[in-house]
Design a protein around this motif. Structure first.
Motif, PDB file in Angstrom:
ATOM      1  N   GLU A 179      10.424  51.689  27.332  1.00  0.00           N
ATOM      2  CA  GLU A 179      10.295  50.268  27.407  1.00  0.00           C
ATOM      3  C   GLU A 179       8.457  50.308  27.870  1.00  0.00           C
ATOM      4  O   GLU A 179       7.937  49.815  27.271  1.00  0.00           O
ATOM      5  CB  GLU A 179      11.173  49.590  27.910  1.00  0.00           C
ATOM      6  CG  GLU A 179      12.570  49.399  27.558  1.00  0.00           C
ATOM      7  CD  GLU A 179      12.764  48.706  25.828  1.00  0.00           C
ATOM      8  OE1 GLU A 179      11.918  47.693  25.914  1.00  0.00           O
ATOM      9  OE2 GLU A 179      13.536  48.747  25.326  1.00  0.00           O
ATOM     10  N   ILE A 180       8.935  51.381  28.592  1.00  0.00           N
ATOM     11  CA  ILE A 180       6.591  50.801  29.205  1.00  0.00           C
ATOM     12  C   ILE A 180       6.105  51.757  27.997  1.00  0.00           C
ATOM     13  O   ILE A 180       4.660  50.524  28.119  1.00  0.00           O
ATOM     14  CB  ILE A 180       6.848  51.710  31.217  1.00  0.00           C
ATOM     15  CG1 ILE A 180       8.077  51.281  31.777  1.00  0.00           C
ATOM     16  CG2 ILE A 180       5.302  52.107  31.391  1.00  0.00           C
ATOM     17  CD1 ILE A 180       8.104  51.903  32.890  1.00  0.00           C
ATOM     18  N   LEU A 195      13.763  52.468  29.896  1.00  0.00           N
ATOM     19  CA  LEU A 195      12.797  51.995  31.306  1.00  0.00           C
ATOM     20  C   LEU A 195      11.590  52.790  30.724  1.00  0.00           C
ATOM     21  O   LEU A 195      10.590  52.297  30.678  1.00  0.00           O
ATOM     22  CB  LEU A 195      12.957  52.220  32.695  1.00  0.00           C
ATOM     23  CG  LEU A 195      14.106  50.803  33.373  1.00  0.00           C
ATOM     24  CD1 LEU A 195      14.421  51.228  34.850  1.00  0.00           C
ATOM     25  CD2 LEU A 195      13.475  50.274  32.887  1.00  0.00           C
ATOM     26  N   GLN A 254       5.354  49.436  25.850  1.00  0.00           N
ATOM     27  CA  GLN A 254       4.472  47.759  26.034  1.00  0.00           C
ATOM     28  C   GLN A 254       3.453  47.870  26.460  1.00  0.00           C
ATOM     29  O   GLN A 254       2.494  47.490  25.517  1.00  0.00           O
ATOM     30  CB  GLN A 254       4.957  47.100  27.098  1.00  0.00           C
ATOM     31  CG  GLN A 254       6.490  46.299  27.522  1.00  0.00           C
ATOM     32  CD  GLN A 254       7.060  46.522  28.841  1.00  0.00           C
ATOM     33  OE1 GLN A 254       6.266  46.515  30.201  1.00  0.00           O
ATOM     34  NE2 GLN A 254       7.770  45.921  29.232  1.00  0.00           N
ATOM     35  N   ARG A 306      14.224  42.884  27.581  1.00  0.00           N
ATOM     36  CA  ARG A 306      14.414  44.805  28.223  1.00  0.00           C
ATOM     37  C   ARG A 306      14.399  44.960  29.205  1.00  0.00           C
ATOM     38  O   ARG A 306      15.780  45.751  30.081  1.00  0.00           O
ATOM     39  CB  ARG A 306      14.940  45.081  26.713  1.00  0.00           C
ATOM     40  CG  ARG A 306      14.703  44.691  25.193  1.00  0.00           C
ATOM     41  CD  ARG A 306      15.380  45.912  24.348  1.00  0.00           C
ATOM     42  NE  ARG A 306      14.210  46.682  23.717  1.00  0.00           N
ATOM     43  CZ  ARG A 306      13.050  46.171  23.295  1.00  0.00           C
ATOM     44  NH1 ARG A 306      13.432  45.141  22.589  1.00  0.00           N
ATOM     45  NH2 ARG A 306      11.989  46.317  22.976  1.00  0.00           N
ATOM     46  N   GLN A 307      13.869  45.049  29.533  1.00  0.00           N
ATOM     47  CA  GLN A 307      12.865  45.607  30.834  1.00  0.00           C
ATOM     48  C   GLN A 307      14.281  45.411  31.803  1.00  0.00           C
ATOM     49  O   GLN A 307      14.486  45.624  33.379  1.00  0.00           O
ATOM     50  CB  GLN A 307      12.235  46.095  31.614  1.00  0.00           C
ATOM     51  CG  GLN A 307      11.328  46.816  32.237  1.00  0.00           C
ATOM     52  CD  GLN A 307       9.866  46.662  32.418  1.00  0.00           C
ATOM     53  OE1 GLN A 307       9.131  45.985  32.107  1.00  0.00           O
ATOM     54  NE2 GLN A 307       8.995  47.512  33.009  1.00  0.00           N
ATOM     55  N   SER A 333      10.834  43.466  24.747  1.00  0.00           N
ATOM     56  CA  SER A 333      10.372  44.922  26.004  1.00  0.00           C
ATOM     57  C   SER A 333      10.910  44.402  27.372  1.00  0.00           C
ATOM     58  O   SER A 333      11.683  44.993  28.248  1.00  0.00           O
ATOM     59  CB  SER A 333       9.006  45.486  25.411  1.00  0.00           C
ATOM     60  OG  SER A 333       9.244  46.780  25.835  1.00  0.00           O
ATOM     61  N   LYS A 334       9.826  43.220  27.867  1.00  0.00           N
ATOM     62  CA  LYS A 334      10.001  42.687  29.112  1.00  0.00           C
ATOM     63  C   LYS A 334      11.034  42.343  29.057  1.00  0.00           C
ATOM     64  O   LYS A 334      11.524  42.587  30.122  1.00  0.00           O
ATOM     65  CB  LYS A 334       8.634  41.906  29.229  1.00  0.00           C
ATOM     66  CG  LYS A 334       7.285  42.569  29.157  1.00  0.00           C
ATOM     67  CD  LYS A 334       6.852  41.502  29.970  1.00  0.00           C
ATOM     68  CE  LYS A 334       5.085  42.116  29.631  1.00  0.00           C
ATOM     69  NZ  LYS A 334       4.251  41.295  29.901  1.00  0.00           N
ATOM     70  N   GLY A 385      16.743  47.469  33.975  1.00  0.00           N
ATOM     71  CA  GLY A 385      16.265  46.845  35.983  1.00  0.00           C
ATOM     72  C   GLY A 385      17.391  47.057  36.615  1.00  0.00           C
ATOM     73  O   GLY A 385      18.331  47.544  37.822  1.00  0.00           O
TER      74      GLY A 385
END
Length: 336
Positions: free
Chosen positions: A154-155, A151, A158, A66-67, A63-64, A71
């Motif tokens: 994704e947050i 985004l 996470q 993908r973030q 996930s990070k 971004g």
């Protein structure tokens, strides 16, 4: 007749007696450890906790990643939209001032066919440029909106995986606490441990599901490709003492082809607690697996009355019995 037969058999009987003495009197150097320590229920709880923590950690890391990608996409889309805003504003102002009627009037007021064609061509070119600008602006804005929404997801993902990891850590600690598995100072860790060659992962960073499909080089059984990689990497790092992986048992990782026992002594699984150089060998091997846990897919490591798991680090852990049960004569490795 009987006496004659007995005399003839005496050399054979003597040889058999000598063999029996050698077999019984010889140390059980390669006898396999009798269990992995703890009860079947405890091992199942530890496996579930460790596996759940590893899977959640992989999802968090994915996930990070993908973030980060989202971004970059969002930044590029916003930059493109900003660059086109002035052009879009010009198009809007011109359309407001002239309108469709004025454009047609501009063509009809041409003084000659050549002038008419020239103006029509310019208007067509202008329309194409305007169309590209408007389309590009629309696409940039749409991409930015989608990236922003992704985004946000994704947050949330996470945050969810962090909760799962905390829950699995608590589960592991609760299971270990039931057998007195408290925290220990230090554990077996070495910054000087060499790096292992990483086992293959899926494109999203997760571990592929594997079964007992490759020949076990230490027994006549089978192991998983991931465990074979761990075994080979350990030997490449000069941990070459006797090892046994697959074995038929009622529970645990060995019958699944996902665990190996690495003897601490040069003679194999001796029925004594490792000491001196043998204990140092075990310490270094345990530290090697911990250092390379994320590369090898380590589920847990057991050595000298301690267990290491990704979620808890080193904790006290010991079965009841001799050196095999307490893991003081061998290092146990389980992979996911």
């Amino acid at each position: 007749m009987a006496a004659t037969l007995l005399r003839r058999l005496q050399p054979v009987l003597a040889l058999l007696a000598a063999v029996a003495v050698l077999v019984v009197g010889a140390p059980a150097a390669h006898a396999k450890p009798d269990d992995e320590g703890g009860t079947k229920t405890l091992r199942a709880a530890l496996e579930s906790a460790a596996k759940g923590h590893i899977e959640a950690k992989n999802k968090l890391e994915a996930s990070k990643k993908r973030q980060i990608t989202l971004g970059v996409t969002l930044k590029q889309a916003r930059q493109q939209a900003t660059q086109l805003e002035s052009r879009v504003g010009e198009i809007a102002n011109r359309s407001y001032r002239q309108g469709r009627f004025n454009t047609m009037t501009l063509l009809l007021n041409s003084t000659s066919p050549d002038t008419f064609m020239e103006r029509a061509l310019r208007l067509d070119q202008m329309a194409q440029v305007d169309g590209k600008a408007l389309t590009g602006y629309h696409d940039a804005v749409t991409t930015a909106e989608r990236a922003t929404a992704a985004l946000d997801l994704e947050i949330k993902e996470q945050a969810n995986q962090v909760k799962v990891m905390a829950k699995k850590k608590e589960q592991a600690e609760r299971a270990l606490a039931s057998v007195g598995g408290g925290a220990v100072a230090g554990g077996f860790v070495s910054a000087n441990s060499p790096l292992a060659k990483a086992a293959p992962r899926n494109s999203d960073g997760s571990w592929p599901k594997e079964s007992c499909t490759v020949n076990d080089p230490t027994t006549s059984g089978c192991i998983t490709p991931r465990l074979l990689n761990s075994y080979n990497q350990a030997r490449a790092a000069n941990f070459k003492r006797y090892t046994s992986c697959f074995s038929e048992r009622s529970s645990g990782e060995h019958p699944k082809g996902r665990a190996c026992d690495f003897a601490a002594a040069t003679g194999g699984f001796e029925n004594v607690n490792a000491s001196g150089g043998d204990r140092t060998y075990g310490n270094n091997l345990a530290a090697y697996f911990v250092k390379n846990a994320s590369r090898l897919g380590v589920l847990y490591v057991i050595w000298y009355r301690q267990i290491w798991m990704p979620s808890t680090g080193w904790r006290s852990y010991s079965g009841s019995g001799g050196p095999s049960a307490t893991h003081t004569n061998h290092v146990h490795l389980s992979v996911i």
